[in-house]
Design a protein around this motif. Structure first.
Motif, PDB file in Angstrom:
ATOM      1  N   ASP A   5     -23.354 -50.591 -43.015  1.00  0.00           N
ATOM      2  CA  ASP A   5     -24.100 -50.972 -41.830  1.00  0.00           C
ATOM      3  C   ASP A   5     -23.666 -52.367 -41.414  1.00  0.00           C
ATOM      4  OD1 ASP A   5     -25.144 -52.325 -43.966  1.00  0.00           O
ATOM      5  OD2 ASP A   5     -27.229 -52.166 -43.326  1.00  0.00           O
ATOM      6  N   TYR A   6     -23.858 -52.669 -40.143  1.00  0.00           N
ATOM      7  CA  TYR A   6     -23.460 -53.968 -39.611  1.00  0.00           C
ATOM      8  C   TYR A   6     -24.613 -54.588 -38.832  1.00  0.00           C
ATOM      9  CZ  TYR A   6     -18.659 -52.877 -40.904  1.00  0.00           C
ATOM     10  OH  TYR A   6     -17.511 -52.575 -41.610  1.00  0.00           O
ATOM     11  N   PRO A   7     -25.620 -55.115 -39.549  1.00  0.00           N
ATOM     12  CA  PRO A   7     -26.672 -55.852 -38.838  1.00  0.00           C
ATOM     13  C   PRO A   7     -26.043 -56.992 -38.034  1.00  0.00           C
ATOM     14  CG  PRO A   7     -27.278 -55.481 -41.138  1.00  0.00           C
ATOM     15  CD  PRO A   7     -25.844 -55.074 -40.997  1.00  0.00           C
ATOM     16  N   GLY A   8     -26.413 -57.074 -36.778  1.00  0.00           N
ATOM     17  CA  GLY A   8     -25.796 -58.061 -35.897  1.00  0.00           C
ATOM     18  C   GLY A   8     -24.870 -57.427 -34.885  1.00  0.00           C
ATOM     19  N   LEU A  10     -25.236 -55.295 -32.478  1.00  0.00           N
ATOM     20  CA  LEU A  10     -26.238 -54.591 -31.684  1.00  0.00           C
ATOM     21  C   LEU A  10     -25.645 -53.670 -30.635  1.00  0.00           C
ATOM     22  CD1 LEU A  10     -28.198 -56.470 -33.161  1.00  0.00           C
ATOM     23  CD2 LEU A  10     -29.419 -56.766 -31.001  1.00  0.00           C
ATOM     24  N   ALA A 267     -26.016 -62.486 -41.643  1.00  0.00           N
ATOM     25  CA  ALA A 267     -26.703 -61.800 -42.743  1.00  0.00           C
ATOM     26  C   ALA A 267     -27.372 -62.799 -43.677  1.00  0.00           C
ATOM     27  CB  ALA A 267     -25.708 -60.923 -43.508  1.00  0.00           C
ATOM     28  N   ASP A 271     -31.483 -63.033 -43.959  1.00  0.00           N
ATOM     29  CA  ASP A 271     -32.084 -62.829 -45.284  1.00  0.00           C
ATOM     30  C   ASP A 271     -32.921 -64.034 -45.696  1.00  0.00           C
ATOM     31  OD1 ASP A 271     -32.209 -61.443 -48.006  1.00  0.00           O
ATOM     32  OD2 ASP A 271     -31.270 -63.343 -48.552  1.00  0.00           O
ATOM     33  N   VAL A 297     -26.501 -63.424 -32.647  1.00  0.00           N
ATOM     34  CA  VAL A 297     -26.168 -62.036 -32.334  1.00  0.00           C
ATOM     35  C   VAL A 297     -25.454 -61.940 -30.983  1.00  0.00           C
ATOM     36  CG1 VAL A 297     -27.171 -59.786 -31.760  1.00  0.00           C
ATOM     37  CG2 VAL A 297     -27.934 -61.011 -33.795  1.00  0.00           C
TER      38      VAL A 297
END
Length: 390
Positions: A5-8, A10, A267, A271, A297
């Motif tokens: 997964d690639y949070p950021g 969007l 990330a 966190d 982002v």
């Protein structure tokens, strides 16, 4: 298997990866998280090379697994970009340590070498039994090296004699070969030689006391009467135009590297913001912290858009890369500053990751041409007037 997964991200650029590509990238991330991530704070602090991870990364067959190869026998440029992104998402140094070999060095051999040279050297390049780096910059010439190169090559029968010096050469002390760019003694051509790093007359020394890219051993190189056989000259490189042509396929890498580092910094900041409590609640619920995360982002989206566009629509000119470098470096510098700022005083601790990205961004901001020089290149293209000299 690690979930990829690639949070950021969007805008969902990773959604264009195939199932096989995602599986390969997930395997890379799992290896990095298990074996490399735990040692980063101590190695960064000591400035210790990551060279021992090159062979294990080669064993993952990131670029030669049939599952990710197209009908032309090569992986898709989009997938290659995400390999760079994944490495930089962990750390810039691991990307340079691996990518300098299979990216820059391999590209030089493929684009500048003869069919015989490519056939002889390519298997060793991929499995890291034939290692190399690119030696272009000099002690007195960085961005202006095309006009001021001092390293020379003089022909003597079926061999060449090289004299000069190179500086800031990444991976030089961990490579078996140096691709040395030198001006022919009469000034007619600019040539490239694959010089054995242990050849008589070659001296390499690590540049000490760096505050960025500490795990990349940039080096000073002295070439004192170094004899190189003609068969080790890359015959399709005879000018800086040829060097630019050779690297055209890598022009998007700066955007991929920037996006990867930004994703890593994001990330870490997210966190931390979820864990850190102030005034009785996590700081992730504070408006000013959310503003920083949103700006990060937004920067990632802009940088990934540049990376994907230049990958799917290859660059054919010599101006666009300067614009891409400008934007990607600016967005990176802002992102890592915001990530570190999110953590307050704890942001300067290596254990929280942000400060590694913060410091290493300064290296990214400068190499591949300073911001000022790239500005002048784009400015000249826009106005038709050169401002390089008064």
């Amino acid at each position: 298997m690690t979930e990829l997964d690639y949070p950021g991200d969007l805008l969902g650029f990773a959604g264009d990866l195939t199932a096989a590509e995602r599986a390969k990238l997930a395997g890379l991330r799992a290896y990095l998280d298990e074996h490399v991530r735990p040692v980063l704070p101590d190695r960064w602090e000591r400035g210790e090379s990551l060279a021992d991870f090159r062979r294990p990364l080669a064993d993952l067959h990131l670029l030669d697994d049939p599952e990710v190869l197209g009908v032309d026998g090569s992986p898709r440029p989009l997938y290659r970009g995400f390999v760079t992104l994944e490495l930089c998402r962990l750390d810039l140094a691991i990307s340079i340590t691996y990518g300098g070999q299979v990216g820059m060095f391999r590209t030089l051999v493929h684009e500048g070498g003869s069919p015989e040279q490519i056939a002889a050297w390519d298997p060793g390049i991929l499995d890291f039994s034939f290692t190399g780096c690119f030696a272009l910059n000099e002690p007195e010439h960085g961005s202006d090296v095309a006009g001021g190169m001092s390293t020379t090559a003089r022909r003597e029968g079926d061999r060449w004699v090289l004299n000069g010096a190179k500086r800031w050469i990444g991976n030089a002390t961990i490579s078996d070969n140096l691709v040395v760019v030198a001006r022919e003694h009469d000034g007619a051509r600019v040539l490239a030689f694959v010089v054995p790093s242990d050849a008589p007359g070659v001296r390499r020394s690590v540049i000490p006391r760096k505050a960025a890219a500490r795990m990349v051993h940039n080096a000073d190189i002295v070439l004192d009467g170094v004899v190189v056989a003609e068969e080790r000259r890359l015959p399709r490189i005879e000018s800086f135009r040829d060097i630019n042509r050779a690297f055209r396929s890598l022009r998007a890498d700066i955007a991929w590297s920037s996006a990867g580092m930004q994703l890593g910094a994001y990330a870490a900041a997210l966190d931390y913001a979820q864990r850190r409590e102030q005034f009785g609640r996590p700081i992730a619920g504070f408006q000013l912290v959310q503003q920083k995360l949103v700006q990060i982002v937004a920067n990632i989206a802009q940088t990934l858009a540049l990376a994907v566009r230049t990958t799917t629509h290859p660059i054919a000119d010599d101006v666009s890369p300067s614009l891409i470098k400008l934007v990607a470096a600016d967005r990176l510098r802002e992102t890592v500053a915001l990530a570190r700022e999110t953590m307050g005083g704890n942001g300067i601790l290596l254990d929280n990751d942000a400060v590694r990205f913060f410091a290493d961004a300064e290296a990214m901001y400068t190499f591949e041409g300073t911001r000022e020089v790239n500005t002048l290149i784009v400015g000249r293209a826009l106005t038709g007037r050169s401002a390089f000299t008064g």
